[in-house]
Design a protein around this motif. Structure first.
Motif, PDB file in Angstrom:
ATOM      1  N   ARG A   1      23.670  10.739  67.135  1.00 15.10           N
ATOM      2  CA  ARG A   1      22.813  11.602  66.322  1.00 15.10           C
ATOM      3  C   ARG A   1      21.657  12.148  67.163  1.00 15.10           C
ATOM      4  N   ARG A   2      21.058  13.183  66.644  1.00 19.74           N
ATOM      5  CA  ARG A   2      19.832  13.712  67.239  1.00 19.74           C
ATOM      6  C   ARG A   2      18.687  13.487  66.266  1.00 19.74           C
ATOM      7  N   GLY A   3      17.549  13.140  66.797  1.00 23.79           N
ATOM      8  CA  GLY A   3      16.365  12.917  65.982  1.00 23.79           C
ATOM      9  C   GLY A   3      15.144  13.005  66.857  1.00 23.79           C
ATOM     10  N   LEU A   4      14.074  12.419  66.402  1.00 19.77           N
ATOM     11  CA  LEU A   4      12.823  12.495  67.141  1.00 19.77           C
ATOM     12  C   LEU A   4      12.955  11.865  68.522  1.00 19.77           C
ATOM     13  N   LEU A   5      13.622  10.710  68.602  1.00 18.41           N
ATOM     14  CA  LEU A   5      13.762  10.043  69.893  1.00 18.41           C
ATOM     15  C   LEU A   5      14.636  10.847  70.852  1.00 18.41           C
TER      16      LEU A   5
ATOM     17  N   PRO B   1      19.934  12.818  78.036  1.00 20.59           N
ATOM     18  CA  PRO B   1      20.033  13.243  76.633  1.00 20.59           C
ATOM     19  C   PRO B   1      21.455  13.135  76.082  1.00 20.59           C
ATOM     20  N   GLU B   2      22.450  13.535  76.879  1.00 24.23           N
ATOM     21  CA  GLU B   2      23.837  13.419  76.432  1.00 24.23           C
ATOM     22  C   GLU B   2      24.246  11.958  76.286  1.00 24.23           C
ATOM     23  N   MET B   3      23.768  11.109  77.195  1.00 19.85           N
ATOM     24  CA  MET B   3      24.056   9.681  77.080  1.00 19.85           C
ATOM     25  C   MET B   3      23.457   9.102  75.797  1.00 19.85           C
ATOM     26  N   PHE B   4      22.222   9.478  75.485  1.00 23.30           N
ATOM     27  CA  PHE B   4      21.554   8.992  74.288  1.00 23.30           C
ATOM     28  C   PHE B   4      22.330   9.408  73.036  1.00 23.30           C
TER      29      PHE B   4
END
Length: 389
Positions: free
Chosen positions: A138-142, A129-132
């Motif tokens: 940004r944070r979103g649905l994915l 998650p941190e890599m993404f």
């Protein structure tokens, strides 16, 4: 035990950590098979190397965009599952060892655990998650889908191993793991020729040689190092420093273009992926190594292979002061505590101009790696994790 290791983002034996784990398990009496992608020059679909069965599958390519990641992971899952079925038919396996990223490999392991009673070990190389978030900002649905995938993998795993205590602490909390389910297996170089002869031609006639080795992706900060070189050459007026940036990745072509656009072609050598022989000669030659992974929530949890490789060769470092980077390097590095190419360049010059300090830092790094962070300690933890599983 019969062990099946899955790794998606690099082939073996190119992936040093996974290959060292496979060899350690083999030496511990286990029968080992590895599934990995066809890439980085390793394209043979099947081979037996040093007593380890390897299956390699086609993959769409290293992604640089969101759509690219979806295509890459879909093709990887399809290839991994096909190879896993082949391994199951040819002799089966008792343990399936999942190396992230991504945290989607639980989809391959799930049927074998439910129908075959196979144990699952989750080898957390990175907090996905941190890599993404670091890659896409940004944070979103994915992002929340990524978090869900991580939770599913943790729920499926019988035992979790992680590259350092920072990563282990995060996954223990997220997966509500007991102490006897979680182990630290640190990455450390064990098979590099630290006695290789230096190659002074790599200096291109200049007094100093600064090295970088590693992946060149959008989270690795190599652009900071290119701009630091620009600061050194153009702002500080230094023509006695040569840079050798070894490695490949999705940003390699863009970094080459940036180097040329800045007029630094003569000062920065970028040979791409190099042989182990070339790498060892280079690490024996450089005056210092650079870890330019920027400070962020993802990199703060990462143990960078390059840091430990510099330490193995007794080379001092200049690096951005990530949390795990500072823990690994200890007294062997100069830390730049903000993501600034100019300050990175100034720190590089200050260390190049101080021979005594370079020698002191390099010796401290070699001592720390030998006594505290050596691979033999990690092998003990790896085998203990398998015993627990």
């Amino acid at each position: 035990m019969r062990v099946l290791i899955l790794v998606e983002n690099l082939p073996v034996p190119f992936d040093r950590r996974v290959w060292q784990e496979a060899c350690a398990l083999r030496d511990g009496g286990h029968e080992v098979t590895v599934i990995c992608p066809q890439m980085r020059g390793y394209t043979q679909a099947e081979e037996v190397l040093e007593g380890i069965q390897i299956y390699r599958h086609w993959i769409s390519g290293e992604a640089g965009s969101l759509g690219g990641f979806i295509t890459e992971y879909a093709s990887a899952l399809w290839g991994e599952f096909g190879c896993a079925v082949k391994a199951w038919r040819r002799g089966g396996f008792d343990v399936i060892h999942l190396c992230n990223p991504p945290d989607l490999l639980f989809l391959v392991a799930l049927p074998f655990k439910l129908l075959g009673g196979v144990k699952v070990i989750f080898d957390v190389h990175d907090l996905w998650p941190e890599m993404f978030e670091a890659k896409f900002g940004r944070r979103g649905l994915l992002y929340w889908a990524v978090r869900l995938a991580e939770r599913c993998t943790l729920a499926l795993a019988d035992v979790v191993i992680a590259t350092n205590r920072s990563v282990l602490g995060a996954v223990k909390q997220r997966g509500r793991l007991r102490d006897d389910q979680a182990y630290v297996v640190r990455t450390a170089p064990s098979r590099m020729n630290t006695a290789a002869s230096p190659d002074e031609t790599l200096r291109a006639g200049r007094k100093h040689l600064v090295g970088y080795v590693g992946v060149m992706g959008n989270a690795d900060g190599v652009d900071y190092l290119v701009h630091a070189a620009e600061h050194i050459v153009k702002t500080r007026g230094r023509s006695d420093v040569q840079f050798l940036l070894m490695g490949s990745g999705p940003e390699h072509a863009d970094l080459l273009a940036l180097r040329d656009r800045l007029g630094l072609t003569d000062f920065i050598s970028m040979p791409g992926r190099v042989s182990d022989e070339f790498l060892c000669r280079a690490l024996r030659t450089i005056d210092l190594g650079v870890a330019c992974d920027p400070i962020n929530a993802y990199n703060d949890h990462c143990t960078m292979n390059k840091v430990l490789e510099y330490m193995a060769f007794g080379r001092p470092m200049v690096m951005f002061g990530t949390v795990e980077g500072r823990y690994s390097a200890g007294e062997s590095a100069v830390y730049v505590m903000e993501n600034s190419a100019e300050k990175l360049g100034d720190a590089i010059l200050a260390l190049l101009d101080d021979d005594a300090r370079r020698e002191k830092l390099g010796a401290a790094g070699h001592e720390r790696l030998t006594r505290e962070l050596n691979w033999e300690r990690s092998v003990e933890q790896l085998l203990a994790a398998y015993q627990a599983a």
